[in-house]
Design a protein around this motif. Structure first.
Motif, PDB file in Angstrom:
ATOM      1  N   SER A 178       0.852  -1.196   0.000  1.00 39.23           N
ATOM      2  CA  SER A 178       0.000   0.000   0.000  1.00 39.23           C
ATOM      3  C   SER A 178       0.884   1.240   0.000  1.00 39.23           C
ATOM      4  O   SER A 178       1.956   1.246   0.619  1.00 39.23           O
ATOM      5  CB  SER A 178      -0.885   0.034   1.251  1.00 39.23           C
ATOM      6  N   VAL A 179       0.428   2.287  -0.683  1.00 37.84           N
ATOM      7  CA  VAL A 179       1.138   3.565  -0.704  1.00 37.84           C
ATOM      8  C   VAL A 179       0.115   4.651  -0.382  1.00 37.84           C
ATOM      9  O   VAL A 179      -0.939   4.727  -1.026  1.00 37.84           O
ATOM     10  CB  VAL A 179       1.819   3.818  -2.069  1.00 37.84           C
ATOM     11  N   THR A 180       0.437   5.453   0.631  1.00 36.37           N
ATOM     12  CA  THR A 180      -0.498   6.473   1.109  1.00 36.37           C
ATOM     13  C   THR A 180       0.127   7.865   1.055  1.00 36.37           C
ATOM     14  O   THR A 180       1.332   8.004   0.880  1.00 36.37           O
ATOM     15  CB  THR A 180      -0.898   6.209   2.582  1.00 36.37           C
ATOM     16  N   ASN A 181      -0.705   8.852   1.303  1.00 34.35           N
ATOM     17  CA  ASN A 181      -0.255  10.232   1.481  1.00 34.35           C
ATOM     18  C   ASN A 181      -0.502  10.662   2.925  1.00 34.35           C
ATOM     19  O   ASN A 181      -0.678  11.828   3.219  1.00 34.35           O
ATOM     20  CB  ASN A 181      -0.990  11.175   0.511  1.00 34.35           C
ATOM     21  N   TRP A 182      -0.516   9.723   3.829  1.00 36.16           N
ATOM     22  CA  TRP A 182      -0.851  10.009   5.224  1.00 36.16           C
ATOM     23  C   TRP A 182       0.245  10.750   5.975  1.00 36.16           C
ATOM     24  O   TRP A 182       0.044  11.184   7.101  1.00 36.16           O
ATOM     25  CB  TRP A 182      -1.225   8.721   5.953  1.00 36.16           C
ATOM     26  N   GLY A 183       1.418  10.925   5.358  1.00 35.88           N
ATOM     27  CA  GLY A 183       2.471  11.703   5.985  1.00 35.88           C
ATOM     28  C   GLY A 183       2.258  13.200   5.845  1.00 35.88           C
ATOM     29  O   GLY A 183       2.937  13.992   6.495  1.00 35.88           O
ATOM     30  N   PHE A 184       1.308  13.592   5.013  1.00 36.16           N
ATOM     31  CA  PHE A 184       0.995  15.016   4.822  1.00 36.16           C
ATOM     32  C   PHE A 184      -0.262  15.327   5.622  1.00 36.16           C
ATOM     33  O   PHE A 184      -1.355  14.873   5.295  1.00 36.16           O
ATOM     34  CB  PHE A 184       0.783  15.319   3.334  1.00 36.16           C
ATOM     35  N   ASP A 185      -0.087  16.071   6.703  1.00 33.66           N
ATOM     36  CA  ASP A 185      -1.192  16.347   7.631  1.00 33.66           C
ATOM     37  C   ASP A 185      -2.398  17.006   6.984  1.00 33.66           C
ATOM     38  O   ASP A 185      -3.518  16.827   7.442  1.00 33.66           O
ATOM     39  CB  ASP A 185      -0.714  17.238   8.787  1.00 33.66           C
ATOM     40  N   GLU A 186      -2.168  17.764   5.941  1.00 31.83           N
ATOM     41  CA  GLU A 186      -3.267  18.500   5.319  1.00 31.83           C
ATOM     42  C   GLU A 186      -3.770  17.837   4.045  1.00 31.83           C
ATOM     43  O   GLU A 186      -4.387  18.489   3.196  1.00 31.83           O
ATOM     44  CB  GLU A 186      -2.807  19.930   5.030  1.00 31.83           C
ATOM     45  N   ALA A 187      -3.529  16.531   3.913  1.00 30.54           N
ATOM     46  CA  ALA A 187      -3.982  15.813   2.719  1.00 30.54           C
ATOM     47  C   ALA A 187      -5.481  15.982   2.541  1.00 30.54           C
ATOM     48  O   ALA A 187      -6.236  16.006   3.512  1.00 30.54           O
ATOM     49  CB  ALA A 187      -3.625  14.330   2.821  1.00 30.54           C
ATOM     50  N   LYS A 188      -5.898  16.072   1.298  1.00 29.91           N
ATOM     51  CA  LYS A 188      -7.313  16.308   0.967  1.00 29.91           C
ATOM     52  C   LYS A 188      -8.105  15.017   0.921  1.00 29.91           C
ATOM     53  O   LYS A 188      -9.293  15.026   0.606  1.00 29.91           O
ATOM     54  CB  LYS A 188      -7.394  17.016  -0.390  1.00 29.91           C
ATOM     55  N   TYR A 189      -7.474  13.891   1.220  1.00 28.47           N
ATOM     56  CA  TYR A 189      -8.131  12.589   1.093  1.00 28.47           C
ATOM     57  C   TYR A 189      -7.464  11.582   2.025  1.00 28.47           C
ATOM     58  O   TYR A 189      -6.321  11.768   2.441  1.00 28.47           O
ATOM     59  CB  TYR A 189      -8.058  12.091  -0.355  1.00 28.47           C
ATOM     60  N   ASP A 190      -8.175  10.516   2.359  1.00 29.34           N
ATOM     61  CA  ASP A 190      -7.644   9.431   3.187  1.00 29.34           C
ATOM     62  C   ASP A 190      -7.446   8.144   2.399  1.00 29.34           C
ATOM     63  O   ASP A 190      -6.918   7.166   2.940  1.00 29.34           O
ATOM     64  CB  ASP A 190      -8.595   9.136   4.366  1.00 29.34           C
ATOM     65  N   ASP A 191      -7.908   8.102   1.151  1.00 25.39           N
ATOM     66  CA  ASP A 191      -7.782   6.899   0.341  1.00 25.39           C
ATOM     67  C   ASP A 191      -6.298   6.637   0.028  1.00 25.39           C
ATOM     68  O   ASP A 191      -5.455   7.528   0.172  1.00 25.39           O
ATOM     69  CB  ASP A 191      -8.556   7.038  -0.966  1.00 25.39           C
ATOM     70  N   TYR A 192      -5.995   5.438  -0.397  1.00 21.42           N
ATOM     71  CA  TYR A 192      -4.623   5.046  -0.682  1.00 21.42           C
ATOM     72  C   TYR A 192      -4.608   4.057  -1.844  1.00 21.42           C
ATOM     73  O   TYR A 192      -5.646   3.546  -2.253  1.00 21.42           O
ATOM     74  CB  TYR A 192      -3.967   4.427   0.558  1.00 21.42           C
ATOM     75  N   LEU A 193      -3.418   3.798  -2.352  1.00 22.31           N
ATOM     76  CA  LEU A 193      -3.255   2.800  -3.416  1.00 22.31           C
ATOM     77  C   LEU A 193      -2.839   1.479  -2.788  1.00 22.31           C
ATOM     78  O   LEU A 193      -2.079   1.456  -1.815  1.00 22.31           O
ATOM     79  CB  LEU A 193      -2.180   3.234  -4.411  1.00 22.31           C
ATOM     80  N   ILE A 194      -3.320   0.385  -3.366  1.00 27.50           N
ATOM     81  CA  ILE A 194      -2.926  -0.934  -2.889  1.00 27.50           C
ATOM     82  C   ILE A 194      -2.800  -1.905  -4.057  1.00 27.50           C
ATOM     83  O   ILE A 194      -3.597  -1.875  -4.988  1.00 27.50           O
ATOM     84  CB  ILE A 194      -3.915  -1.474  -1.825  1.00 27.50           C
ATOM     85  N   ASP A 195      -1.757  -2.725  -3.979  1.00 23.59           N
ATOM     86  CA  ASP A 195      -1.630  -3.879  -4.862  1.00 23.59           C
ATOM     87  C   ASP A 195      -1.790  -5.091  -3.953  1.00 23.59           C
ATOM     88  O   ASP A 195      -0.853  -5.480  -3.249  1.00 23.59           O
ATOM     89  CB  ASP A 195      -0.286  -3.905  -5.574  1.00 23.59           C
ATOM     90  N   GLU A 196      -2.979  -5.654  -3.955  1.00 29.11           N
ATOM     91  CA  GLU A 196      -3.279  -6.799  -3.089  1.00 29.11           C
ATOM     92  C   GLU A 196      -2.636  -8.085  -3.600  1.00 29.11           C
ATOM     93  O   GLU A 196      -2.627  -9.088  -2.888  1.00 29.11           O
ATOM     94  CB  GLU A 196      -4.786  -6.979  -2.958  1.00 29.11           C
ATOM     95  N   ASN A 197      -2.098  -8.049  -4.807  1.00 25.48           N
ATOM     96  CA  ASN A 197      -1.448  -9.218  -5.409  1.00 25.48           C
ATOM     97  C   ASN A 197       0.017  -8.942  -5.717  1.00 25.48           C
ATOM     98  O   ASN A 197       0.547  -9.415  -6.718  1.00 25.48           O
ATOM     99  CB  ASN A 197      -2.193  -9.627  -6.683  1.00 25.48           C
ATOM    100  N   PHE A 198       0.658  -8.178  -4.852  1.00 30.05           N
ATOM    101  CA  PHE A 198       2.050  -7.792  -5.085  1.00 30.05           C
ATOM    102  C   PHE A 198       2.930  -9.009  -5.357  1.00 30.05           C
ATOM    103  O   PHE A 198       3.790  -8.976  -6.239  1.00 30.05           O
ATOM    104  CB  PHE A 198       2.595  -7.011  -3.877  1.00 30.05           C
ATOM    105  N   ALA A 199       2.713 -10.087  -4.635  1.00 29.21           N
ATOM    106  CA  ALA A 199       3.557 -11.277  -4.789  1.00 29.21           C
ATOM    107  C   ALA A 199       3.468 -11.872  -6.190  1.00 29.21           C
ATOM    108  O   ALA A 199       4.457 -12.393  -6.704  1.00 29.21           O
ATOM    109  CB  ALA A 199       3.169 -12.330  -3.750  1.00 29.21           C
ATOM    110  N   SER A 200       2.327 -11.761  -6.827  1.00 34.44           N
ATOM    111  CA  SER A 200       2.175 -12.380  -8.152  1.00 34.44           C
ATOM    112  C   SER A 200       2.371 -11.402  -9.309  1.00 34.44           C
ATOM    113  O   SER A 200       2.470 -11.833 -10.457  1.00 34.44           O
ATOM    114  CB  SER A 200       0.806 -13.065  -8.265  1.00 34.44           C
ATOM    115  N   ASN A 201       2.434 -10.115  -9.043  1.00 38.47           N
ATOM    116  CA  ASN A 201       2.695  -9.137 -10.101  1.00 38.47           C
ATOM    117  C   ASN A 201       4.206  -8.980 -10.281  1.00 38.47           C
ATOM    118  O   ASN A 201       4.937  -8.924  -9.294  1.00 38.47           O
ATOM    119  CB  ASN A 201       2.052  -7.793  -9.767  1.00 38.47           C
ATOM    120  N   PRO A 202       4.683  -8.932 -11.538  1.00 36.97           N
ATOM    121  CA  PRO A 202       6.138  -8.950 -11.750  1.00 36.97           C
ATOM    122  C   PRO A 202       6.878  -7.688 -11.280  1.00 36.97           C
ATOM    123  O   PRO A 202       8.000  -7.787 -10.799  1.00 36.97           O
ATOM    124  CB  PRO A 202       6.284  -9.132 -13.259  1.00 36.97           C
ATOM    125  N   TRP A 203       6.326  -6.509 -11.451  1.00 34.82           N
ATOM    126  CA  TRP A 203       6.973  -5.251 -11.077  1.00 34.82           C
ATOM    127  C   TRP A 203       8.431  -5.209 -11.528  1.00 34.82           C
ATOM    128  O   TRP A 203       9.307  -4.811 -10.775  1.00 34.82           O
ATOM    129  CB  TRP A 203       6.859  -4.990  -9.575  1.00 34.82           C
TER     130      TRP A 203
END
Length: 146
Positions: free
Chosen positions: A102-127
């Motif tokens: 998961s990658v978030t923007n939660w380190g920025f106190d004034e972020a306009k959103y709480d949603d985040y990105l996730i790759d739930e299949n990281f192990a099977s995606n080649p990257w």
């Protein structure tokens, strides 16, 4: 950031990163060491990394990277840097044990959103760049904090 008023010189002010959270265990220390040397896009800072064991067993990890990106208006703005993080992580021993990322923007106190990105299949995606950049950007789904 550039500051100026009419009739005056332009002054460039460096935006500072917020203080990063200290890693709390061996996995987080390893992840911090893996990601810290990355060149991030201008205005993007690492804030914290979190690693936890999954109930499936100690060999499977859940990884979250929290960034501070003041210019981000939503999780889609994180796709490119999240993809770069996935490439770097995938090449490591810790990455080979990672089930989801998961990658978030939660380190920025004034972020306009709480949603985040996730790759739930990281192990099977080649990257590894074997897919097009557009295909890799499309792997990410949006998760909700609440």
């Amino acid at each position: 950031m550039e500051l100026s008023t009419p009739g005056t010189a332009t002054v460039t002010v460096e935006e500072e990163c917020p203080p990063a959270a200290e890693p709390s265990d061996e996995y987080e220390t390893q992840l911090h060491a893996i990601l810290a040397p990355m060149e991030l896009p201008e205005g993007t800072c690492f804030f914290a990394v979190y690693v936890s064991d999954l109930p499936a067993g100690p060999e499977k990890l859940s990884v979250m990277v929290s960034l501070a990106v003041p210019s981000s208006n939503g999780p889609d703005d994180l796709r490119s840097v999240a993809t770069d993080i996935a490439h770097v992580l995938k090449e490591t021993e810790l990455g080979r044990r990672t089930a989801d990322l998961s990658v978030t923007n939660w380190g920025f106190d004034e972020a306009k959103y709480d949603d985040y990105l996730i790759d739930e299949n990281f192990a099977s995606n080649p990257w590894d760049g074997s897919s097009s950049r557009q295909a890799e950007l499309a792997i990410w789904s949006i998760g909700s904090k609440f």
